[in-house]
Motif scaffolding. Structure first.
Motif, PDB file in Angstrom:
ATOM      1  N   VAL A  31      18.829  14.159 -25.691  1.00  0.00           N
ATOM      2  CA  VAL A  31      18.114  15.033 -25.615  1.00  0.00           C
ATOM      3  C   VAL A  31      16.658  14.458 -25.427  1.00  0.00           C
ATOM      4  CG1 VAL A  31      17.732  17.001 -26.685  1.00  0.00           C
ATOM      5  CG2 VAL A  31      19.831  16.097 -26.605  1.00  0.00           C
ATOM      6  N   ASP A  32      16.376  13.850 -26.187  1.00  0.00           N
ATOM      7  CA  ASP A  32      15.008  13.477 -26.201  1.00  0.00           C
ATOM      8  C   ASP A  32      14.077  12.333 -26.409  1.00  0.00           C
ATOM      9  OD1 ASP A  32      12.220  13.748 -26.775  1.00  0.00           O
ATOM     10  OD2 ASP A  32      11.647  14.851 -28.974  1.00  0.00           O
ATOM     11  N   PRO A  33      14.672  11.458 -25.205  1.00  0.00           N
ATOM     12  CA  PRO A  33      14.447  10.089 -24.675  1.00  0.00           C
ATOM     13  C   PRO A  33      12.724   9.755 -25.684  1.00  0.00           C
ATOM     14  CG  PRO A  33      14.021  10.864 -23.335  1.00  0.00           C
ATOM     15  CD  PRO A  33      15.004  11.639 -24.010  1.00  0.00           C
ATOM     16  N   ALA A  34      12.258   9.870 -24.955  1.00  0.00           N
ATOM     17  CA  ALA A  34      10.365  10.309 -24.752  1.00  0.00           C
ATOM     18  C   ALA A  34       9.828   9.833 -26.826  1.00  0.00           C
ATOM     19  CB  ALA A  34       9.354  11.415 -23.848  1.00  0.00           C
ATOM     20  N   GLY A  35      10.673  10.964 -26.955  1.00  0.00           N
ATOM     21  CA  GLY A  35      10.508  11.085 -28.525  1.00  0.00           C
ATOM     22  C   GLY A  35      10.894   9.805 -29.193  1.00  0.00           C
ATOM     23  N   TYR A  36      11.690   9.896 -28.944  1.00  0.00           N
ATOM     24  CA  TYR A  36      12.053   8.084 -29.554  1.00  0.00           C
ATOM     25  C   TYR A  36      11.519   6.783 -29.157  1.00  0.00           C
ATOM     26  CZ  TYR A  36      15.857  10.149 -32.095  1.00  0.00           C
ATOM     27  OH  TYR A  36      16.604  10.223 -33.088  1.00  0.00           O
ATOM     28  N   ARG A  37      10.407   6.932 -27.774  1.00  0.00           N
ATOM     29  CA  ARG A  37       9.594   5.892 -26.975  1.00  0.00           C
ATOM     30  C   ARG A  37       8.702   5.958 -27.908  1.00  0.00           C
ATOM     31  NH1 ARG A  37       9.993   2.428 -23.096  1.00  0.00           N
ATOM     32  NH2 ARG A  37       8.035   0.584 -23.914  1.00  0.00           N
ATOM     33  N   ARG A  38       8.105   7.073 -28.539  1.00  0.00           N
ATOM     34  CA  ARG A  38       7.177   7.508 -28.666  1.00  0.00           C
ATOM     35  C   ARG A  38       6.438   6.624 -30.116  1.00  0.00           C
ATOM     36  NH1 ARG A  38       6.283  12.156 -26.002  1.00  0.00           N
ATOM     37  NH2 ARG A  38       7.669  13.293 -27.943  1.00  0.00           N
ATOM     38  N   LEU A  39       8.162   7.461 -30.778  1.00  0.00           N
ATOM     39  CA  LEU A  39       8.608   6.475 -32.482  1.00  0.00           C
ATOM     40  C   LEU A  39       8.584   5.091 -32.642  1.00  0.00           C
ATOM     41  CD1 LEU A  39      11.335   7.217 -34.909  1.00  0.00           C
ATOM     42  CD2 LEU A  39       9.909   5.346 -34.652  1.00  0.00           C
ATOM     43  N   TYR A  40       9.229   4.404 -31.066  1.00  0.00           N
ATOM     44  CA  TYR A  40       9.461   3.099 -31.452  1.00  0.00           C
ATOM     45  C   TYR A  40       7.705   2.456 -30.882  1.00  0.00           C
ATOM     46  CZ  TYR A  40      10.605  -1.930 -29.443  1.00  0.00           C
ATOM     47  OH  TYR A  40      10.669  -2.701 -28.744  1.00  0.00           O
TER      48      TYR A  40
END
Length: 305
Positions: free
Chosen positions: A214-223
């Motif tokens: 759903v929100d790959p960009a959110g997890y990339r920002r977190l990482y």
């Protein structure tokens, strides 16, 4: 730190048309959505992909479709999901021929094994295939928790290249991180969507989040924030993702736990215009209009619709 696999590697969902057929156009859209979100790999034929419900022909179609859409952009990691050793080897060779860069393997299931048989299981698979192997610790499905000492031993011996931990056992996960600290190129991923910042702080190489569909960009920002040592930003992003994860609790009791979570991911992607339908694999029901509206409200407050 790993030099092989790290970052955000979502377990790709499998869209279906309303009549139940695999929707390859939507599957390509999902793949592009993930790549646009900055993922560092794709995990195909996992639990979030509804792999136990697929025919052999459907499995092949899904792997070839994602491989074509990915076009080598990021590593393609594919589940070799079968009950026993020789069946896993057969499945692993098939998905490697279809384009897998690494395979994901569970312990025995349906068949009843122990730690010694599980070790033999992984060693035999390693001897038979020429790609990296991730051990998939998912006792909710296998009814066997992979011991940390076994995983570390297999890592030191080069039998497995890493672990995807979906055990939900945060104590065991931290113990595994400590046991594997001195193993070069050994990649440990959490599958726990809402404690990723803590896992990365403890030394994990990345995350395999179902919610990442759903929100790959959110997890990339977190990482990326974690890699920069900006734990305040990482925690804030994790808090937002924890709120987004509330979509999995919207279905009512008529839906099983598995259908609720995966159905929520599919419904969210349908609302976002990424896939055509939120149809689930038989016999799981799809989420209804009321549940869909509850998910829409959560997506809206998180800026996704």
């Amino acid at each position: 730190m790993s030099t092989q696999f790290q970052g955000v590697i979502p377990p790709v969902i499998t869209p279906r048309h309303a009549d139940g057929r695999i929707d390859t156009t939507s599957l390509k859209n999902v793949t592009q959505h993930l790549l646009d979100g900055g993922v560092t790999g794709l995990f195909v034929l996992g639990s979030s992909g509804e792999v136990p419900y697929m025919t052999n022909e459907e499995r092949e179609l899904v792997v070839t479709t994602v491989a074509d859409a990915n076009a080598g952009a990021v590593p393609l990691i594919v589940g070799a999901n079968e009950q026993t050793t020789n069946r896993v080897i057969e499945e692993a060779k098939k998905v490697i021929d279809l384009g897998a860069d690494a395979i994901v393997v569970t312990s025995l299931y349906y068949a009843i094994g122990n730690a010694q048989e599980t070790e033999t299981h992984f060693r035999r698979i390693h001897a038979a295939v020429d790609k990296p192997i991730f051990a998939y610790d998912v006792p909710v499905r296998t009814h066997f928790k992979l011991p940390s000492d076994l995983l570390a031993r297999l890592g030191r011996d080069g039998v497995i290249t890493g672990v995807k931990d979906s055990s939900g056992d945060d104590v065991s996960f931290r113990q595994l991180l400590l046991a594997a600290k001195d193993i070069p190129d050994f990649d440990i991923f959490t599958g726990h969507e809402v404690v990723v910042d803590g896992a990365l702080l403890g030394g994990a190489q990345g995350v395999v989040p179902g919610l990442g569909n759903v929100d790959p960009a959110g997890y990339r920002r977190l990482y990326d924030a974690a890699q920069a040592g900006d734990w305040t930003t990482a925690a804030a992003e994790q808090d937002r993702l924890a709120d987004l994860f509330e979509i999995v609790y919207t279905p009512n009791d008529r839906v099983s736990g598995g259908a609720a979570g995966l159905g929520a991911f599919k419904t969210a992607l349908q609302l976002m215009g990424v896939i055509e339908s939120n149809t689930m694999s038989t016999p799981m029901p799809s989420l209804n209009a009321e549940e869909t509206e509850a998910i829409r409200a959560i997506l809206k407050r998180n800026g996704l619709v």
